[in-house]
Design a protein around this motif. Structure first.
Motif, PDB file in Angstrom:
ATOM      1  N   THR A  42       0.826  -1.197   0.000  1.00 25.87           N
ATOM      2  CA  THR A  42       0.000   0.000   0.000  1.00 25.87           C
ATOM      3  C   THR A  42       0.868   1.258   0.000  1.00 25.87           C
ATOM      4  O   THR A  42       2.039   1.217   0.380  1.00 25.87           O
ATOM      5  CB  THR A  42      -0.911   0.050   1.242  1.00 25.87           C
ATOM      6  OG1 THR A  42      -0.094   0.028   2.433  1.00 25.87           O
ATOM      7  CG2 THR A  42      -1.862  -1.134   1.281  1.00 25.87           C
ATOM      8  N   TYR A 151      -4.911   7.220   5.334  1.00 25.35           N
ATOM      9  CA  TYR A 151      -5.172   5.801   5.113  1.00 25.35           C
ATOM     10  C   TYR A 151      -4.104   5.231   4.190  1.00 25.35           C
ATOM     11  O   TYR A 151      -3.347   5.969   3.551  1.00 25.35           O
ATOM     12  CB  TYR A 151      -6.564   5.561   4.507  1.00 25.35           C
ATOM     13  CG  TYR A 151      -6.995   6.586   3.496  1.00 25.35           C
ATOM     14  CD1 TYR A 151      -6.725   6.454   2.142  1.00 25.35           C
ATOM     15  CD2 TYR A 151      -7.691   7.721   3.918  1.00 25.35           C
ATOM     16  CE1 TYR A 151      -7.126   7.406   1.226  1.00 25.35           C
ATOM     17  CE2 TYR A 151      -8.097   8.686   3.015  1.00 25.35           C
ATOM     18  CZ  TYR A 151      -7.810   8.519   1.665  1.00 25.35           C
ATOM     19  OH  TYR A 151      -8.204   9.481   0.761  1.00 25.35           O
ATOM     20  N   ARG A 153      -3.439   2.703   0.915  1.00 22.04           N
ATOM     21  CA  ARG A 153      -4.257   2.396  -0.267  1.00 22.04           C
ATOM     22  C   ARG A 153      -3.582   1.439  -1.238  1.00 22.04           C
ATOM     23  O   ARG A 153      -2.378   1.514  -1.492  1.00 22.04           O
ATOM     24  CB  ARG A 153      -4.605   3.695  -0.987  1.00 22.04           C
ATOM     25  CG  ARG A 153      -5.183   3.555  -2.391  1.00 22.04           C
ATOM     26  CD  ARG A 153      -5.790   4.841  -2.882  1.00 22.04           C
ATOM     27  NE  ARG A 153      -7.026   5.145  -2.156  1.00 22.04           N
ATOM     28  CZ  ARG A 153      -7.810   6.202  -2.420  1.00 22.04           C
ATOM     29  NH1 ARG A 153      -7.462   7.062  -3.355  1.00 22.04           N
ATOM     30  NH2 ARG A 153      -8.910   6.397  -1.723  1.00 22.04           N
ATOM     31  N   THR A 167      -9.983   1.423  -5.792  1.00 22.35           N
ATOM     32  CA  THR A 167      -9.096   1.707  -4.669  1.00 22.35           C
ATOM     33  C   THR A 167      -9.580   0.898  -3.472  1.00 22.35           C
ATOM     34  O   THR A 167     -10.782   0.717  -3.274  1.00 22.35           O
ATOM     35  CB  THR A 167      -9.085   3.204  -4.307  1.00 22.35           C
ATOM     36  OG1 THR A 167     -10.409   3.634  -3.951  1.00 22.35           O
ATOM     37  CG2 THR A 167      -8.576   4.035  -5.472  1.00 22.35           C
ATOM     38  N   ASP A 169      -8.839   0.734   0.650  1.00 23.37           N
ATOM     39  CA  ASP A 169      -8.202   1.469   1.741  1.00 23.37           C
ATOM     40  C   ASP A 169      -8.297   0.730   3.069  1.00 23.37           C
ATOM     41  O   ASP A 169      -9.302   0.074   3.371  1.00 23.37           O
ATOM     42  CB  ASP A 169      -8.852   2.845   1.915  1.00 23.37           C
ATOM     43  CG  ASP A 169      -8.687   3.715   0.680  1.00 23.37           C
ATOM     44  OD1 ASP A 169      -7.749   3.477  -0.096  1.00 23.37           O
ATOM     45  OD2 ASP A 169      -9.509   4.633   0.492  1.00 23.37           O
TER      46      ASP A 169
END
Length: 242
Positions: A42, A151, A153, A167, A169
């Motif tokens: 991420t 966050y 992602r 996406t 998250d």
């Protein structure tokens, strides 16, 4: 991430760990990973949401009107005062999102928040038309930083078609103090362990393979909003303290 103006539909879904892993098991057939997801990991996004002292924008948004708007400042990864960030206007009318944004240096945007004056010779190339529109909204209400939301992602783009994007998250953290993007990401968690917020984004119809995945896993859309959920939790805390 260089796109400054676009329109699209954005539909959200809540995934379990199993749902997320099932999606990742097939997604490479249809979509390419965002270059920021190096090695399948991420990447982090931090935001400052701007609002009035009375939280007018988010309160209106939670009433689910046909038209609603948000202003936020966004950064990718850890940034300093000399790094580029994005000042964004996000409007939604009848389910279609219009997003407009312009570049800023973080130190300059802090000065803009303090003085209300647009830099005449900014350190990065600025979209003056978008900035003019955002500046009008900033002064109309008026707005100031109210909430920090960050966050981690995962992002994907459909192969051969830039219209459809996904996406996913996790680690959504919020706070109403230390409202700076050059501070570390920390705060109250909005999701339960094992939850992932997925957002499907497209102007046209979603691809058939994605619709079949949702149907096969019995995954349904949700109205979850990061800022909206944060505000609801914030109000609960205030009521408990009375």
């Amino acid at each position: 991430m260089a796109i400054e103006v676009f329109n699209r539909r954005e539909i959200k879904y809540m995934l379990t760990d199993d749902d997320k892993e099932a999606l990742l098991g097939i997604i490479s057939e249809y979509m390419d990973s965002d270059p920021f997801n190096k090695g399948g990991k991420t990447y982090s996004i931090s935001n400052l949401y701007l609002d009035t002292d009375a939280d007018e924008l988010i309160r209106k948004s939670l009433e689910k009107p046909k038209f609603k708007e948000k202003i936020r400042l966004r950064s990718y990864g850890q940034v300093s005062l000399q790094d580029k960030v994005f000042l964004e206007s996000k409007k939604k009318f009848n389910g279609v999102v219009n997003k407009r944004r312009t570049n800023f240096l973080l130190g300059e945007v802090y000065k803009y928040f303090e003085t209300g004056l647009i830099p005449q010779n900014p350190g990065v190339k600025m979209n003056r038309q978008v900035m003019k529109e955002i500046d009008y909204i900033m002064h109309f209400y008026p707005l100031k930083p109210r909430v920090f939301i960050s966050y981690d992602r995962l992002a994907f783009f459909e192969k051969g078609n830039s219209d459809f994007r996904l996406t996913i998250d996790t680690n959504i953290q919020t706070r109403r103090t230390d409202l700076r993007l050059d501070s570390p990401a920390y705060g109250k968690q909005l999701l339960q362990p094992g939850q992932w917020l997925m957002e499907a984004k497209a102007f046209k119809a979603f691809p058939l393979w994605f619709v079949r995945f949702l149907s096969g896993r019995r995954i349904f859309n949700t109205s979850f909003s990061k800022y909206g959920t944060e505000y609801k939790e914030y109000k609960k805390t205030i009521l408990q303290e009375i």
